[in-house]
Motif scaffolding. Structure first.
Motif, mmCIF file in Angstrom:
data_model
loop_
_atom_site.group_PDB
_atom_site.id
_atom_site.type_symbol
_atom_site.label_atom_id
_atom_site.label_comp_id
_atom_site.label_asym_id
_atom_site.label_seq_id
_atom_site.Cartn_x
_atom_site.Cartn_y
_atom_site.Cartn_z
ATOM 1 N N THR A 164 1.942 69.916 70.234
ATOM 2 C CA THR A 164 0.856 70.544 69.496
ATOM 3 C C THR A 164 -0.451 70.464 70.274
ATOM 4 O O THR A 164 -0.720 69.465 70.946
ATOM 5 C CB THR A 164 0.662 69.892 68.107
ATOM 6 N N THR A 165 -1.227 71.539 70.175
ATOM 7 C CA THR A 165 -2.562 71.502 70.770
ATOM 8 C C THR A 165 -3.564 70.941 69.765
ATOM 9 O O THR A 165 -4.725 70.741 70.097
ATOM 10 C CB THR A 165 -3.013 72.927 71.160
ATOM 11 N N ARG A 166 -3.099 70.734 68.528
ATOM 12 C CA ARG A 166 -4.008 70.308 67.467
ATOM 13 C C ARG A 166 -3.525 69.042 66.756
ATOM 14 O O ARG A 166 -3.304 69.046 65.544
ATOM 15 C CB ARG A 166 -4.160 71.446 66.445
ATOM 16 N N GLN B 251 7.921 86.996 68.434
ATOM 17 C CA GLN B 251 6.557 86.482 68.272
ATOM 18 C C GLN B 251 5.537 87.587 67.996
ATOM 19 O O GLN B 251 4.345 87.321 67.970
ATOM 20 C CB GLN B 251 6.145 85.710 69.530
ATOM 21 N N TYR C 179 9.920 82.618 64.956
ATOM 22 C CA TYR C 179 8.641 82.629 65.681
ATOM 23 C C TYR C 179 8.455 81.375 66.526
ATOM 24 O O TYR C 179 7.532 81.295 67.346
ATOM 25 C CB TYR C 179 7.443 82.870 64.742
ATOM 26 N N VAL C 180 9.328 80.409 66.337
ATOM 27 C CA VAL C 180 9.316 79.246 67.230
ATOM 28 C C VAL C 180 10.350 79.498 68.330
ATOM 29 O O VAL C 180 11.511 79.803 68.044
ATOM 30 C CB VAL C 180 9.621 77.951 66.461
ATOM 31 N N TYR D 211 9.518 77.246 74.891
ATOM 32 C CA TYR D 211 8.159 76.741 75.047
ATOM 33 C C TYR D 211 8.029 75.369 74.393
ATOM 34 O O TYR D 211 8.662 75.113 73.366
ATOM 35 C CB TYR D 211 7.148 77.710 74.430
ATOM 36 N N GLY E 263 10.438 73.335 71.624
ATOM 37 C CA GLY E 263 11.300 74.172 70.785
ATOM 38 C C GLY E 263 11.245 73.787 69.314
ATOM 39 O O GLY E 263 12.056 74.247 68.515
ATOM 40 N N ALA E 264 10.285 72.940 68.983
ATOM 41 C CA ALA E 264 10.116 72.536 67.574
ATOM 42 C C ALA E 264 8.624 72.388 67.322
ATOM 43 O O ALA E 264 7.868 72.016 68.220
ATOM 44 C CB ALA E 264 10.817 71.206 67.311
ATOM 45 N N ILE E 265 8.178 72.683 66.107
ATOM 46 C CA ILE E 265 6.755 72.502 65.802
ATOM 47 C C ILE E 265 6.562 71.731 64.504
ATOM 48 O O ILE E 265 7.434 71.707 63.637
ATOM 49 C CB ILE E 265 6.000 73.852 65.674
ATOM 50 N N MET E 266 5.400 71.088 64.445
ATOM 51 C CA MET E 266 4.929 70.612 63.146
ATOM 52 C C MET E 266 4.112 71.784 62.598
ATOM 53 O O MET E 266 3.258 72.337 63.303
ATOM 54 C CB MET E 266 4.061 69.367 63.310
ATOM 55 N N VAL F 297 1.355 73.525 60.442
ATOM 56 C CA VAL F 297 0.101 73.218 59.755
ATOM 57 C C VAL F 297 -0.454 74.519 59.199
ATOM 58 O O VAL F 297 -1.227 75.214 59.865
ATOM 59 C CB VAL F 297 -0.923 72.578 60.721
ATOM 60 N N ASP G 244 -2.948 77.138 61.323
ATOM 61 C CA ASP G 244 -2.230 78.074 62.182
ATOM 62 C C ASP G 244 -1.786 79.276 61.359
ATOM 63 O O ASP G 244 -1.106 79.125 60.337
ATOM 64 C CB ASP G 244 -1.012 77.367 62.796
ATOM 65 N N ARG H 274 2.954 77.301 80.622
ATOM 66 C CA ARG H 274 3.887 78.424 80.445
ATOM 67 C C ARG H 274 4.692 78.654 81.716
ATOM 68 O O ARG H 274 5.800 79.177 81.675
ATOM 69 C CB ARG H 274 3.131 79.711 80.100
#
Ligand code: ANZ
Ligand code: ZN
Length: 784
Positions: free
Chosen positions: A207-209, A256, A287-288, A292, A295-298, A300, A304, A387
Motif C-alpha cells: 500500500t502507498t497509504r 483496470q 481490478y486487483v 503488481y 497481488g493482494a490489497i487492503m 480502504v 481509494d 512497475r
C-alpha cells in the motif's frame, strides 16, 4: 541511432541523417574532433520474414541491403567515418553480446525463470514488456495482439537499476522522454503489511497509504492469487471458481479500465486487520492484478475510489480516516466518492491527529507514523514498488545472437567460456518459424559437450532480443575491429558519453532505457567510467507524405530519395528536408518547396560565379551594409546550427543571398567585402549543401576543401548601425521618426528634425520657445 538494414534508404532515413550530418559538419568546422559513425542494426525479425518471403538466406538479404544503404548514404554526402562501421550480425560483433551475457550471468544479472510471458502469435516469439504496446497490447513490430504463454525464459535484471534509471541529472533530454521512462519505471513508495487470515495464512499487501490502515474494512485478492483456492469456503467455491475463470479471459488493461462496473466474489473467509484486530471479509476482484505489488490489497473505501465503488456495490463498511482541513466532522452516509486528499487522521487509534500532508512516503508525517507503528509491531515494513519488470531477452527466432549457454545433466546451466566465443549462428538452418527455436532442429548446433565436465550436453537454442545489440553499439564504434575486448577502455573514457544522440521518439522506453541500463552495467563490470550513454538527445519528427499522412506504399504517397537525388541532386534533397520546418516537428513533403531550394542554389551559383551585370559604383556605405548582412548571417546561422534549427539557418542564408544580389555590381565584386561575403556564404552553406559549396569553393580558386575551413567568426562591430532613429515631438506629441548619424551634433539633429515634412507643418508660422535634444532618443520642440 543506427538504422535497420531494410532495403533502400527511405525519406525517413534521409530526414533523420541529413540534418544530423549538417550538425556534425558544423562541429567539425568549429574545430572539434568529431566522431560521426554509422552502423547497421542487422539482426532481427524483418530480415527473417523478408527472407522467408523471398526464399533467400537472411544473411544474403541483410548484407546486400547494407551494401546498398552504404552507397546511398555516400550519395547523401554524409561524412560518416566508414572505417568505424558496426554491423551487429557480424560474428566479431555479436561475440561480445555473448560475452556480455556471460558477464551478466556471473554477476547474477542474467537468470532463467518460468513464468507467463507475452507471445506474439504472428512473429512466433516471446517479447519483452516494453515491446508490447498500447492498450490493446500489440506486438511492437507487427501489431498483432499478444497472448500469454507459460515459458522458461532468460531475463536481464534491469530492476536492480530502477532507482538509478530514475536519475536524469546532467542529461539534456526531451522532457517527454524523461517522463515516459519515469512512468514506465513507476516507483511507488509505501509499505508492505501482513494481514492474517482466520486460518492463519499470511496475506501480504502493498500500500502507498499505510496511514489509512484503520480504514481497511475488507481485503481483495487478485483472482489468480495462490491463496484463493485455500481460503475459499465450500459455500462460495462454485461462484469463486466461475469468477476466476471469467477474469482469466480478460486483459489487465480491461480489468483496470476506469469507470468499469466493479465485480467480485466473497471467498467466505475473513482476515484480521493487524492494527485494530478487526475481522474483515476477504474478496476477490479483477481490478486487483496479480502482476503488481503482491497481488493482494487492503481495501480502504474511504481513501481509494475503486474500493469505494466496490464497497458501495457490495454493501461493505466505509470508515472515514482522514478529516479534510476546514471540515468539522465526516459522516460516512454523506460520501459520494473516496477522499484522497490531505487532512488529519481520525478513527485511527494511536495515529489520531497525525497530519497527512499529501506527500509521498516518509515525507508524509501520517505515512511515516504508520510505517513506524508497523515496524514496531512487526506487522509490516517500509517498501518501494516498481512497475518496471526484468527484461525478457529470449527469442524463439533464428536471425539473432545465440545465447551462449549449455545445459548439462551433471553440471546444470553452464555459460560458454570466453575462449569458445563466439557461438556462431549456423547458416544451414531451416529457419521457418514454427513457434520453436529454429536452432533446435539443427543437430550439429544443439548437441555439444559440456565446457565443465566434457559430457554430452545441449545448447540453448533461443537467440537474444536484438535490443541487446543496440544497447552498447555506440561503444563499439570506437574500435569496431578490436579482438581482445568489446571496446577500448581508454578510448571509451576519452570519447564517451555520446555528446549528441539523435533519433526517433518511438524508442523512448525501449532502446533508450536498455542502453542506459547496459551502460551502467558496463560501468559496474569495471569496463568504463561513464554512467550514461547519451548526454544530449534530440528526437527528430516524422516526414509525412504530401497528403499529410504517414508515407506508405498502400497510400501511394511515398517519395523516393533516389529519384529525387537523380532529378534535383543530393544537396537539394538535404536542404529541402532541413527547410520543411523545425526538425523535431517533421511535416508533409511538398513538391513546390523543393523547387524553392533549387532556385536558391541557382542564385548562389550565379552570385559566386557569374560576372556582375550592374556597372554601378559601390560606395563605402554599400560595402558596410553588405558586411553587416554577412555578420548577421554568421551570428544567426551559428546559433541556429547549435540549436538544430536548420530551417531558420537556411532562411538566414537566403536573406544573405538576397542582400548579396542587391549589392552586386562591377565595383562591388572587386571589394574585400564582396570576397568576404562569398567566402562566408559558402562556408555557412557547407554543412547543408556539402557538394555545391565544395564545387563553388574550388571554382573560386581554393585548393583545399571548404569542409576543412574554420567556421567564420562573428564580428559584433560589423553589425552595429551607424545611424540611430529618434522620435521628434512637437509640444510633447510624437510627429515623426528621423534617422541621424550616431555621432550627429545637437545642431545637425535639429536641422534634420525641422526639415521633416510633418514636423514642419506643426512648427510653421509658430515661435519655437524651447528645443530639447536627448541624443540617441528624442527631440522635443515647444512652440507657441
Ligand atoms: C490502500 C490504499 C488506501 C491505497 C488509499 C490507495 C489509497 P500505485 O500508486 O500505482 O503504486 N494496489 C496495490 N497492489 C495492487 C494490485 N496488485 N492491483 C490493484 N491495486 C493495487 O498504487 C498503489 C495502490 O494501489 C496501493 O495502495 C493499493 O491500494 C493498490 F486511500 O492501499 B492502496
Ligand atoms: Zn509480432
Amino acid at each position: 541511432m543506427y538504422p535497420y538494414p531494410s532495403g533502400d534508404l527511405h525519406a525517413g532515413h534521409w530526414y533523420a541523417e541529413a540534418p544530423a550530418d549538417a550538425a556534425a559538419r558544423f562541429k567539425r568546422m568549429q574545430g572539434y574532433n568529431v566522431l560521426f559513425p554509422m552502423g547497421f542494426d542487422a539482426f532481427g525479425l524483418p530480415a527473417e520474414n523478408a527472407a522467408i518471403k523471398r526464399n533467400i538466406h537472411p544473411a544474403t538479404w541483410t548484407y546486400s541491403n547494407i551494401e546498398r544503404m552504404t552507397e546511398q548514404f555516400k550519395q547523401m554526402g554524409a561524412m560518416f567515418d566508414w572505417s568505424k562501421r558496426v554491423v551487429t550480425c557480424d560474428p566479431q560483433y555479436y561475440r561480445w553480446n555473448q560475452w556480455f551475457f556471460t558477464k551478466f550471468y556471473e554477476k547474477g544479472l542474467a537468470y532463467k525463470k518460468l513464468s507467463p510471458v507475452d507471445w506474439c502469435p504472428n512473429c512466433n516469439t516471446t517479447l519483452a514488456r516494453e515491446q508490447v504496446v498500447g492498450d490493446e497490447r500489440r506486438c511492437e513490430r507487427c501489431g498483432t495482439p499478444v497472448i500469454k504463454k507459460n515459458l522458461s525464459q532468460w531475463y536481464f535484471k534491469i530492476t536492480d537499476y530502477a532507482d538509478e534509471l530514475l536519475d536524469f541529472a546532467g542529461m539534456d533530454w526531451p522532457d517527454k522522454v524523461k517522463t515516459m521512462q519515469t512512468n514506465w519505471i513507476g516507483r511507488s513508495e509505501g509499505a508492505e503489511v501482513t494481514f492474517k487470515s482466520e486460518q492463519g495464512d499470511d496475506i501480504t499487501v502493498f500500500t502507498t497509504r499505510p496511514d489509512t490502515l484503520w480504514g481497511a474494512t475488507f481485503m481483495v485478492l487478485a483472482p489468480e492469487h495462490p491463496l484463493v483456492d485455500r481460503l475459499t469456503t465450500d459455500d462460495q467455491r462454485s461462484a469463486v471458481e466461475a469468477y476466476v475463470e471469467r477474469a482469466s479471459r480478460m486483459t489487465d488493461i480491461d480489468r483496470q479500465a476506469e469507470g468499469k462496473e466493479k465485480t467480485g466474489e466473497f471467498t467466505g473467509a475473513y482476515a484480521i486487520n493487524p492494527v485494530n484486530n478487526a475481522r474483515i471479509p476477504i474478496w476477490i476482484a479483477d481490478y486487483v492484478l496479480m502482476s503488481y505489488g503482491t497481488g493482494a490489497i487492503m481495501a480502504v473505501p474511504y481513501g481509494d475510489q475503486r474500493d469505494f465503488e466496490f464497497a458501495r456495490k457490495f454493501g461493505l463498511d466505509i470508515v472515514p480516516v482522514v478529516r479534510p482541513d476546514g471540515v468539522d466532522e465526516v459522516d460516512e452516509a454523506d460520501l459520494s466518492e473516496a477522499y484522497a486528499g490531505p487532512g488529519v487522521l481520525i478513527n485511527s487509534g494511536p495515529l489520531d491527529g497525525k497530519v497527512n500532508n499529501g506527500e509521498k512516503g516518509r515525507d508524509n508525517p501520517a505515512v511515516a507514523a504508520a510505517i513506524d507503528w508497523l515496524e514496531h509491531h512487526n506487522a509490516g515494513r517500509e517498501q518501494v514498488t516498481y512497475r518496471l519488470r526484468d527484461w525478457l531477452v529470449s527469442r524463439q527466432r533464428y536471425w539473432g545472437t545465440p545465447i551462449p549457454i549449455v545445459y548439462c545433466d551433471a553440471c546444470g546451466i553452464v555459460p560458454v567460456p570466453e575462449d569458445q566465443l563466439p557461438v556462431e549462428l549456423p547458416s544451414d538452418v531451416a529457419f521457418m518459424p514454427t513457434g520453436e527455436s529454429p536452432l533446435r532442429s539443427h543437430e550439429g548446433f544443439l548437441n555439444t559437450t559440456c565446457p565443465e565436465c566434457g559430457g554430452a550436453a545441449q545448447r540453448e537454442t533461443d537467440t537474444m532480443d536484438t535490443f541487446i545489440d543496440s544497447s552498447w553499439y555506440f561503444f563499439r564504434y570506437l574500435s569496431p575491429g578490436l579482438d581482445s575486448a568489446p571496446f577500448d577502455r581508454t578510448l571509451a573514457n576519452a570519447w564517451m558519453p555520446v555528446e549528441q544522440y539523435t533519433g526517433g521518439i518511438e524508442h523512448a522506453i525501449l532502446h533508450l532505457l536498455y542502453a542506459r541500463f547496459f551502460t551502467k552495467v558496463i560501468r559496474d563490470l569495471g569496463l568504463s567510467d561513464v554512467d550514461e550513454p547519451f548526454t544530449r538527445m534530440f528526437n527528430q519528427g516524422m516526414i509525412l507524405g504530401e497528403d499529410n499522412e504517414k508515407m506508405s506504399k498502400s497510400r501511394g504517397n511515398v517519395v523516393n530519395p533516389d529519384e529525387l537525388v537523380t532529378e534535383y541532386g543530393a544537396d537539394t534533397v538535404r536542404a529541402y528536408l532541413m527547410f520543411i520546418g523545425p526538425w523535431d516537428e517533421g511535416g508533409p513533403w511538398n513538391s513546390d518547396g523543393i523547387n524553392g531550394i533549387t532556385k536558391f542554389f541557382n542564385r548562389v551559383w550565379s552570385l559566386v560565379l557569374e560576372p556582375a551585370t550592374d556597372d554601378g559604383a559601390a560606395n563605402e556605405a554599400d560595402r558596410k551594409a553588405l558586411r553587416r548582412a554577412v555578420h548577421i548571417a554568421i551570428k544567426e546561422v551559428s546559433e541556429d546550427f547549435q540549436n538544430f534549427q536548420f530551417n531558420t539557418a537556411i532562411a538566414e542564408l537566403m536573406t544573405l543571398s538576397n542582400a548579396m544580389s542587391k549589392a552586386k555590381s562591377s565595383t562591388m565584386v572587386e571589394a574585400d567585402e564582396w570576397r568576404e561575403a562569398t567566402r562566408t556564404l559558402l562556408t555557412l552553406l557547407a554543412p547543408i549543401a556539402p557538394h555545391l559549396s565544395e564545387e563553388l569553393w574550388h571554382r573560386l580558386g581554393h585548393s583545399a576543401s571548404v569542409h576543412l575551413e574554420v567556421w567564420p567568426s562573428f564580428d559584433p562591430t560589423a553589425t552595429e548601425l551607424d545611424t540611430v532613429t529618434m522620435a521628434v515631438q512637437v509640444n510633447g506629441k510624437v510627429r515623426a521618426q528621423i534617422e541621424v548619424p550616431k555621432d550627429a551634433s545637437k545642431e545637425d539633429i535639429l536641422v534634420t528634425a525641422k526639415a521633416n515634412d510633418n514636423v514642419a507643418r506643426y512648427v510653421e508660422g509658430a515661435n519655437i520657445n524651447r528645443e530639447i535634444v536627448v541624443p540617441g532618443k528624442l527631440v522635443n520642440l515647444v512652440v507657441k
